[in-house]
Design a protein around this motif. Structure first.
Motif, PDB file in Angstrom:
ATOM      1  N   SER A 176       0.841  -1.188   0.000  1.00  0.00           N
ATOM      2  CA  SER A 176       0.000   0.000   0.000  1.00  0.00           C
ATOM      3  C   SER A 176       0.881   1.244   0.000  1.00  0.00           C
ATOM      4  O   SER A 176       1.532   1.576   0.996  1.00  0.00           O
ATOM      5  N   SER A 177       0.944   1.905  -1.132  1.00  0.00           N
ATOM      6  CA  SER A 177       1.669   3.172  -1.235  1.00  0.00           C
ATOM      7  C   SER A 177       1.022   4.008  -2.324  1.00  0.00           C
ATOM      8  O   SER A 177       0.404   3.482  -3.254  1.00  0.00           O
ATOM      9  N   ARG A 178       1.185   5.322  -2.208  1.00  0.00           N
ATOM     10  CA  ARG A 178       0.577   6.224  -3.183  1.00  0.00           C
ATOM     11  C   ARG A 178       1.196   6.028  -4.559  1.00  0.00           C
ATOM     12  O   ARG A 178       0.513   6.096  -5.577  1.00  0.00           O
ATOM     13  N   ALA A 179       2.523   5.767  -4.592  1.00  0.00           N
ATOM     14  CA  ALA A 179       3.207   5.593  -5.873  1.00  0.00           C
ATOM     15  C   ALA A 179       2.663   4.375  -6.624  1.00  0.00           C
ATOM     16  O   ALA A 179       2.435   4.425  -7.840  1.00  0.00           O
ATOM     17  N   ILE A 180       2.456   3.266  -5.904  1.00  0.00           N
ATOM     18  CA  ILE A 180       1.952   2.049  -6.541  1.00  0.00           C
ATOM     19  C   ILE A 180       0.528   2.265  -7.034  1.00  0.00           C
ATOM     20  O   ILE A 180       0.175   1.904  -8.169  1.00  0.00           O
ATOM     21  N   ARG A 181      -0.317   2.862  -6.197  1.00  0.00           N
ATOM     22  CA  ARG A 181      -1.711   3.083  -6.601  1.00  0.00           C
ATOM     23  C   ARG A 181      -1.795   4.042  -7.796  1.00  0.00           C
ATOM     24  O   ARG A 181      -2.600   3.848  -8.705  1.00  0.00           O
TER      25      ARG A 181
END
Length: 292
Positions: free
Chosen positions: A202-207
């Motif tokens: 869960s990370s903003r970069a992945i999403r």
């Protein structure tokens, strides 16, 4: 299939045309099937190369052939061909689950000098990292297998990293390693329908990257991220949503690891070089697709 055989006749017929052939005046290969079955036997039982039964031929031949096929991409070529066949038949479930598993590195695998924290070039799957993908974690020296599997738990991509490395930084490199050719002209398929992963991813970069590719992210948000988002108010962004019913299917990657670790030579790493160890993982993935 005989107990003395690692591959059935039907399985061998599928991969025999994909094995490399010697051209010109070079010495011909020893029987490919005998050698491949010897390599499978070695990793399945976790033996030293010298202890492989003589019925598979000289142990030096087995080791050299596996090293060669791991480095020149032969195992990857066979693996990719089986994926292409399955995708053409509509047999791949593109709800992809991703995760990693840590395996202990035996002392036989740790006698090479290592640059702790050495970087690996993830764009080339057969590049040897500076630390040979062995790191020191709380349990000692270890290595990590990063896996992406389809909705039925069958491997689509494999990368190797040091045991202490995080999961989130390897998410996009593993997804980028998924390349399934299609019959006829056209680019290979690289985009899953959905990506299922646990809270470690869960990370903003992945999403953001998954959203850019048009891939559904089925990744729950950990509590610390929820609290940080709420403390920031409007600047924290919208709450993370995901399909909890679809998320239940993520257990297929855990079952895939259970199947993989039935091979004792993979549950414990004895190979000094990450290239050879990853080649064995790809060989196990080949057998998984051959069984289907």
């Amino acid at each position: 299939m005989s107990r003395r055989q690692e591959l059935s006749e039907a399985q061998w017929e599928r991969i025999a045309p994909l094995m490399p052939q010697v051209r010109g005046r070079s010495r011909p290969f020893r029987d490919h099937r005998q050698v491949v079955e010897g390599i499978v036997f070695r990793y399945r039982c976790g033996l030293a190369w010298r202890d492989v039964p003589e019925r598979f031929g000289p142990w030096q031949t087995l080791w050299k052939r596996h090293k060669r096929f791991s480095a020149d991409g032969t195992w990857d070529k066979i693996f990719t061909s089986l994926l292409a066949e399955a995708d053409a038949a509509g047999d791949i479930d593109w709800a992809v689950s991703i995760d990693s598993t840590i395996n202990r590195a035996h002392q036989h695998a740790t006698t090479l000098p290592r640059l702790t924290g050495g970087s690996a070039n993830h764009t080339n799957l057969r590049t040897e990292p500076g630390d040979h993908a062995i790191g020191r974690s709380r349990g000692g020296l270890s290595t990590k297998i990063h896996h992406a599997v389809d909705g039925k738990g069958r491997p689509l991509a494999v990368l190797i990293g040091p045991g202490q490395s995080g999961d989130a930084p390897m998410c996009l490199p593993v997804l980028n390693a998924i390349r399934v050719p299609r019959p006829g002209p056209g680019r290979p398929r690289t985009r899953p329908d959905a990506v299922l992963a646990d809270k470690a991813y869960s990370s903003r970069a992945i999403r953001t990257e998954l959203r850019r590719r048009g891939v559904v992210a089925v990744i729950p948000e950990p509590r610390d991220q929820q609290g940080n988002r709420k403390r920031r108010g409007r600047r924290g962004g919208r709450p993370v949503t995901y399909d909890p019913v679809l998320y239940k299917g993520r257990n297929v990657v855990e079952r895939a690891f259970c199947l993989l670790k039935q091979w004792r030579g993979l549950a414990t790493r004895y190979d000094k070089h990450a290239i050879n160890y990853r080649g064995a993982v790809i060989l196990a993935a080949i057998l998984t697709w051959l069984r289907t």
